[in-house]
Scaffold this motif. Structure first.
Motif, PDB file in Angstrom:
ATOM      1  N   PHE A 136       4.865  10.146  -0.435  1.00 21.88           N
ATOM      2  CA  PHE A 136       3.534  10.604  -0.809  1.00 21.88           C
ATOM      3  C   PHE A 136       3.122  11.678   0.197  1.00 21.88           C
ATOM      4  N   ASN A 137       2.808  12.851  -0.299  1.00 22.18           N
ATOM      5  CA  ASN A 137       2.490  13.977   0.569  1.00 22.18           C
ATOM      6  C   ASN A 137       1.133  13.772   1.245  1.00 22.18           C
ATOM      7  N   GLU A 138       1.150  13.508   2.537  1.00 19.88           N
ATOM      8  CA  GLU A 138      -0.086  13.283   3.278  1.00 19.88           C
ATOM      9  C   GLU A 138      -0.575  14.565   3.933  1.00 19.88           C
ATOM     10  N   THR A 139      -1.873  14.789   3.822  1.00 19.12           N
ATOM     11  CA  THR A 139      -2.524  15.897   4.518  1.00 19.12           C
ATOM     12  C   THR A 139      -3.752  15.344   5.232  1.00 19.12           C
ATOM     13  N   GLN A 140      -4.424  16.210   5.974  1.00 15.59           N
ATOM     14  CA  GLN A 140      -5.627  15.769   6.668  1.00 15.59           C
ATOM     15  C   GLN A 140      -6.741  15.406   5.691  1.00 15.59           C
ATOM     16  N   ASP A 141      -6.658  15.900   4.455  1.00 19.73           N
ATOM     17  CA  ASP A 141      -7.675  15.616   3.451  1.00 19.73           C
ATOM     18  C   ASP A 141      -7.280  14.490   2.501  1.00 19.73           C
ATOM     19  N   ASP A 142      -6.020  14.096   2.501  1.00 20.53           N
ATOM     20  CA  ASP A 142      -5.543  13.088   1.549  1.00 20.53           C
ATOM     21  C   ASP A 142      -4.453  12.255   2.217  1.00 20.53           C
ATOM     22  N   ARG A 143      -4.827  11.069   2.677  1.00 24.33           N
ATOM     23  CA  ARG A 143      -3.855  10.196   3.338  1.00 24.33           C
ATOM     24  C   ARG A 143      -4.229   8.735   3.123  1.00 24.33           C
ATOM     25  N   ASN A 144      -3.258   7.873   3.287  1.00 22.32           N
ATOM     26  CA  ASN A 144      -3.447   6.444   3.003  1.00 22.32           C
ATOM     27  C   ASN A 144      -3.705   5.659   4.283  1.00 22.32           C
ATOM     28  N   ASN A 145      -4.787   6.006   4.951  1.00 21.10           N
ATOM     29  CA  ASN A 145      -5.026   5.397   6.264  1.00 21.10           C
ATOM     30  C   ASN A 145      -6.047   4.266   6.249  1.00 21.10           C
ATOM     31  N   ASP A 146      -6.416   3.769   5.057  1.00 18.18           N
ATOM     32  CA  ASP A 146      -7.241   2.559   4.990  1.00 18.18           C
ATOM     33  C   ASP A 146      -7.014   1.896   3.630  1.00 18.18           C
ATOM     34  N   LEU A 147      -7.593   0.724   3.445  1.00 18.02           N
ATOM     35  CA  LEU A 147      -7.362  -0.041   2.219  1.00 18.02           C
ATOM     36  C   LEU A 147      -7.872   0.672   0.975  1.00 18.02           C
ATOM     37  N   SER A 148      -8.935   1.458   1.115  1.00 19.15           N
ATOM     38  CA  SER A 148      -9.512   2.128  -0.046  1.00 19.15           C
ATOM     39  C   SER A 148      -8.673   3.301  -0.527  1.00 19.15           C
ATOM     40  N   SER A 149      -7.754   3.798   0.309  1.00 15.27           N
ATOM     41  CA  SER A 149      -6.953   4.976  -0.069  1.00 15.27           C
ATOM     42  C   SER A 149      -5.455   4.671  -0.088  1.00 15.27           C
ATOM     43  N   LYS A 150      -5.091   3.403  -0.241  1.00 16.40           N
ATOM     44  CA  LYS A 150      -3.678   3.028  -0.198  1.00 16.40           C
ATOM     45  C   LYS A 150      -2.922   3.641  -1.376  1.00 16.40           C
ATOM     46  N   PHE A 151      -1.641   3.924  -1.146  1.00 14.05           N
ATOM     47  CA  PHE A 151      -0.767   4.444  -2.188  1.00 14.05           C
ATOM     48  C   PHE A 151      -0.121   3.278  -2.932  1.00 14.05           C
ATOM     49  N   GLN A 152      -0.167   3.309  -4.247  1.00 13.16           N
ATOM     50  CA  GLN A 152       0.415   2.244  -5.049  1.00 13.16           C
ATOM     51  C   GLN A 152       1.922   2.452  -5.194  1.00 13.16           C
ATOM     52  N   VAL A 153       2.682   1.376  -4.960  1.00 14.52           N
ATOM     53  CA  VAL A 153       4.139   1.431  -5.091  1.00 14.52           C
ATOM     54  C   VAL A 153       4.588   0.287  -5.985  1.00 14.52           C
ATOM     55  N   ALA A 154       5.797   0.395  -6.507  1.00 15.31           N
ATOM     56  CA  ALA A 154       6.370  -0.653  -7.341  1.00 15.31           C
ATOM     57  C   ALA A 154       7.390  -1.446  -6.541  1.00 15.31           C
ATOM     58  N   VAL A 155       7.462  -2.743  -6.783  1.00 19.05           N
ATOM     59  CA  VAL A 155       8.498  -3.561  -6.146  1.00 19.05           C
ATOM     60  C   VAL A 155       9.864  -3.044  -6.593  1.00 19.05           C
ATOM     61  N   GLY A 156      10.756  -2.831  -5.639  1.00 23.77           N
ATOM     62  CA  GLY A 156      12.059  -2.247  -5.914  1.00 23.77           C
ATOM     63  C   GLY A 156      12.135  -0.778  -5.560  1.00 23.77           C
ATOM     64  N   GLN A 157      10.971  -0.166  -5.290  1.00 27.04           N
ATOM     65  CA  GLN A 157      10.917   1.253  -4.953  1.00 27.04           C
ATOM     66  C   GLN A 157      11.250   1.475  -3.484  1.00 27.04           C
ATOM     67  N   THR A 158      11.983   2.566  -3.192  1.00 28.11           N
ATOM     68  CA  THR A 158      12.222   2.973  -1.816  1.00 28.11           C
ATOM     69  C   THR A 158      11.140   3.964  -1.413  1.00 28.11           C
ATOM     70  N   VAL A 159      10.482   3.701  -0.297  1.00 31.89           N
ATOM     71  CA  VAL A 159       9.351   4.510   0.154  1.00 31.89           C
ATOM     72  C   VAL A 159       9.671   5.114   1.515  1.00 31.89           C
ATOM     73  N   LYS A 160       9.437   6.424   1.651  1.00 33.20           N
ATOM     74  CA  LYS A 160       9.596   7.116   2.923  1.00 33.20           C
ATOM     75  C   LYS A 160       8.216   7.478   3.472  1.00 33.20           C
ATOM     76  N   GLY A 161       8.019   7.246   4.758  1.00 34.72           N
ATOM     77  CA  GLY A 161       6.739   7.541   5.382  1.00 34.72           C
ATOM     78  C   GLY A 161       6.908   8.061   6.793  1.00 34.72           C
ATOM     79  N   GLN A 162       5.780   8.431   7.391  1.00 33.46           N
ATOM     80  CA  GLN A 162       5.784   8.943   8.766  1.00 33.46           C
ATOM     81  C   GLN A 162       4.505   8.521   9.466  1.00 33.46           C
ATOM     82  N   LEU A 163       4.643   8.066  10.705  1.00 33.62           N
ATOM     83  CA  LEU A 163       3.500   7.856  11.586  1.00 33.62           C
ATOM     84  C   LEU A 163       3.389   9.082  12.477  1.00 33.62           C
TER      85      LEU A 163
END
Length: 350
Positions: A136-163
């Motif tokens: 999921f392309n994160e920017t300073q204006d669009d990121r999943n940094n709290d419960l209200s903005s979490k990214f939805q994923v499917a079980v079985g999906q491989t997810v890549k992220g960065q801290l």
């Protein structure tokens, strides 16, 4: 940051230099910034003397920004700010050395101020950008940094992220329609990562801290429902996780719980099909919050278990115990449990 922006704007206004205006800055402020693009990140820039130079760059996605600096003379300083004018990193180089710094950042506009304190300082530097290829392309204006903005994923999906330096937590949401085992294979490219799993009601929580760099497999026994997975840490870097789910067997019916002899409790339940065995629990508290004893009963045909040696030291009183049972099965070496059965209580006498 506002002081050096005004100073640079005044200098370039006097020199009648005009730079294209974009980003969050006002037109007269934007004249101060030398704009960089992705294609120019391997260009070498020169810095001489005490003059202050400012740059603006736009990262299209999260990634690693590498700065390589060769210095002759005294100190040269670099200050990196995000679009909100918050400093996210400060760097320096000194004497006749070459320095390489890696900064994990999310997408968006950034501003870099370069200064030196000595007229004879000289430096060559360049920036290199490597995208993190987040799912999921994160920017300073669009990121999943709290419960209200979490990214939805499917079980079985491989997810890549960065801290990143300015994004040290990510939230992902998913659902399961049956009780069972969630298997999570995590590859972390940094030390000290932390995972938390909680449901939307906040009543179910797993937490795994200080995860070492490398690949690790975690298994969580969860009831059906909606969940949030929180990935966080105090160090930056890339990570990847893949989930799988094994449904648990049908719920067990606890038939009876009896005090058969002094200090003994026998639990009996109805047989469940296609299971490997059962897990039986007793506790002196009805919510099983403390003083819990758990026994694993292997074998699909087993339908009872007797707890022995219970604490009934005082002959003048009785002791109340609560009991419950659940079944389990195994798939690919993953043990998946059913929901807990109904609970029953029994009075144990000496």
């Amino acid at each position: 940051m506002s002081n050096f922006k005004r100073k640079s704007a005044l200098m370039l206004a006097m020199m009648l230099v005009f730079v294209t205006v974009f980003g969050v800055l006002k037109p007269y402020e934007a004249k101060a910034w030398t704009n960089l693009t992705i294609a120019q990140f391997d260009t070498i820039y020169e810095h001489n003397g005490s003059k202050e130079v400012t740059y603006k760059l736009t990262l299209p996605s999260s990634g690693k920004l590498t700065q390589i600096t060769s210095v002759t003379g005294e100190y040269v300083n670099f200050y990196i700010y995000d679009a909100s004018e918050k400093e996210v990193q400060s760097l320096y180089g000194n004497a006749t050395n070459t320095y390489t710094y890696d900064m994990n950042l999310i997408g968006g506009d950034y501003y870099i101020k370069v200064t030196s304190n000595w007229d004879k300082t000289a430096a060559n530097f360049k920036w290199v950008f490597t995208p993190s290829e987040e799912s999921f392309n994160e920017t300073q204006d669009d990121r999943n940094n709290d419960l209200s903005s979490k990214f939805q994923v499917a079980v079985g999906q491989t997810v890549k992220g960065q801290l990143a330096l300015n994004d040290n937590v990510d939230y992902y949401g998913f659902s399961v329609n049956k009780t069972g085992a969630l298997n999570l294979k995590l590859t972390a490219k940094m030390e000290g990562m932390e995972l938390s799993l909680l449901n939307d009601e906040g009543s179910f929580n797993y937490k795994v801290s200080d995860i070492i760099k490398g690949t690790k497999t975690l298994t969580f026994q969860i009831p059906k429902g909606s969940y949030s997975l929180m990935c966080s840490g105090n160090k930056t870097g890339n990570y990847q996780f893949t989930t799988s789910f094994v449904s648990g067997p049908s719920k067990v019916k606890l038939a009876s719980v009896r005090n058969i002899k002094s200090g003994k409790l026998k639990a009996t339940w109805k047989k469940v099909k296609s299971v490997k065995g059962y897990e039986v629990q007793i506790s002196t508290t009805g919510d099983f919050s403390s003083d819990v004893t758990t026994k694993l009963v292997k074998g699909a045909k087993k339908t009872s278990f007797t707890f022995k040696g219970l604490n009934i030291s005082n002959s003048w009183r009785t002791y109340t115990y609560y009991c419950r049972v659940r079944a389990y099965k195994e798939k690919n070496k993953i043990k998946a449990y059913s929901d807990w059965s109904n609970e029953k209580e029994v009075t144990i006498k000496r």
